[in-house]
Design an enzyme around this catalytic site. Sequence first.
Site, PDB file in Angstrom:
ATOM      1  N   ASP A   1       0.861  -1.180   0.000  1.00 47.23           N
ATOM      2  CA  ASP A   1       0.000   0.000   0.000  1.00 47.23           C
ATOM      3  C   ASP A   1       0.901   1.234   0.000  1.00 47.23           C
ATOM      4  OD1 ASP A   1      -1.659  -2.197   0.695  1.00 47.23           O
ATOM      5  OD2 ASP A   1      -3.086  -0.851   1.669  1.00 47.23           O
TER       6      ASP A   1
ATOM      7  N   LYS B   1      -6.892   3.679  -3.420  1.00 44.96           N
ATOM      8  CA  LYS B   1      -7.276   3.619  -1.999  1.00 44.96           C
ATOM      9  C   LYS B   1      -7.477   5.028  -1.484  1.00 44.96           C
ATOM     10  CE  LYS B   1      -5.261   2.071   2.434  1.00 44.96           C
ATOM     11  NZ  LYS B   1      -4.142   1.312   3.050  1.00 44.96           N
TER      12      LYS B   1
ATOM     13  N   LYS C   1     -10.311   0.564  -2.814  1.00 40.96           N
ATOM     14  CA  LYS C   1     -10.219   0.218  -1.396  1.00 40.96           C
ATOM     15  C   LYS C   1     -10.594   1.429  -0.545  1.00 40.96           C
ATOM     16  CE  LYS C   1      -7.084  -1.157   2.337  1.00 40.96           C
ATOM     17  NZ  LYS C   1      -5.767  -1.698   2.739  1.00 40.96           N
TER      18      LYS C   1
END
Length: 243
Positions: free
Chosen positions: A95, A159, A188
């Site tokens: 991430d 995300k 996400k």
Amino acid sequence: MQSWAYNDIAKMIDHSLLNPSLTSDELEDGCALGLRYDVASVCIMPYALPRCADLLGGSTVMASTTIGFPHGSHTTAIKLAEARQALADGGQELDAVVNISKARSGDWDYIHNELAALTDATHAGGAKIKIIFENAYLDDNAKIRLCKICGEIGADWVKTSTGYAATGAIMADLELMRKHSPAHVQVKAAGGIRDLDTLLAVRAVGVTRVGATRTQSLLEDCRCRLGLAPIAKPAPAAAPAGY
């Protein structure tokens, strides 16, 4: 009748172990919790990734960690070094935080080049990458531009946030990100996914992963609604005789 099964919900969750005050024991307990509930991944602080990967080995729960977290302001060379170390340590999903300053400044060539380098390195290592926008600091035009770039470079997820900004996953942002990301890029939500109803709401707009710290209560609620037995925490091992 519910339109989802336990596995549909559990495999949306990245169990987050990123609070810098967590102890080594708490990190290990968090990995064990992720295994018990069979979540999608355990996202852990980088130094603990080798142990996390070892604990999760052989399971369907992936080991993940962060790159350039939480501010995104590391140089590209440092982010690439972090990514390569994470891959060597057993990371299966990374991430990575965009350079927020560059995004706010509109330096899209810099953003494109950095994210492309990180995505290429991650994919070359057999892993997947999620690009964290940190939407709290961006206007909609910047979010849309980032979605386009992530589509061009082949990122696996976009995300919303790190969970450490003023706001996290906002429904309007999730709808915008799903609308402006190509179909091959998943979305996400992170920051504020604290209960099952919220998870179901973001799922309905096309979110496939969520970051969560309240994984146990969320998934126990899921099991209760489905009429499934609770998942009990294993009892502590008995002390050896004589102790």
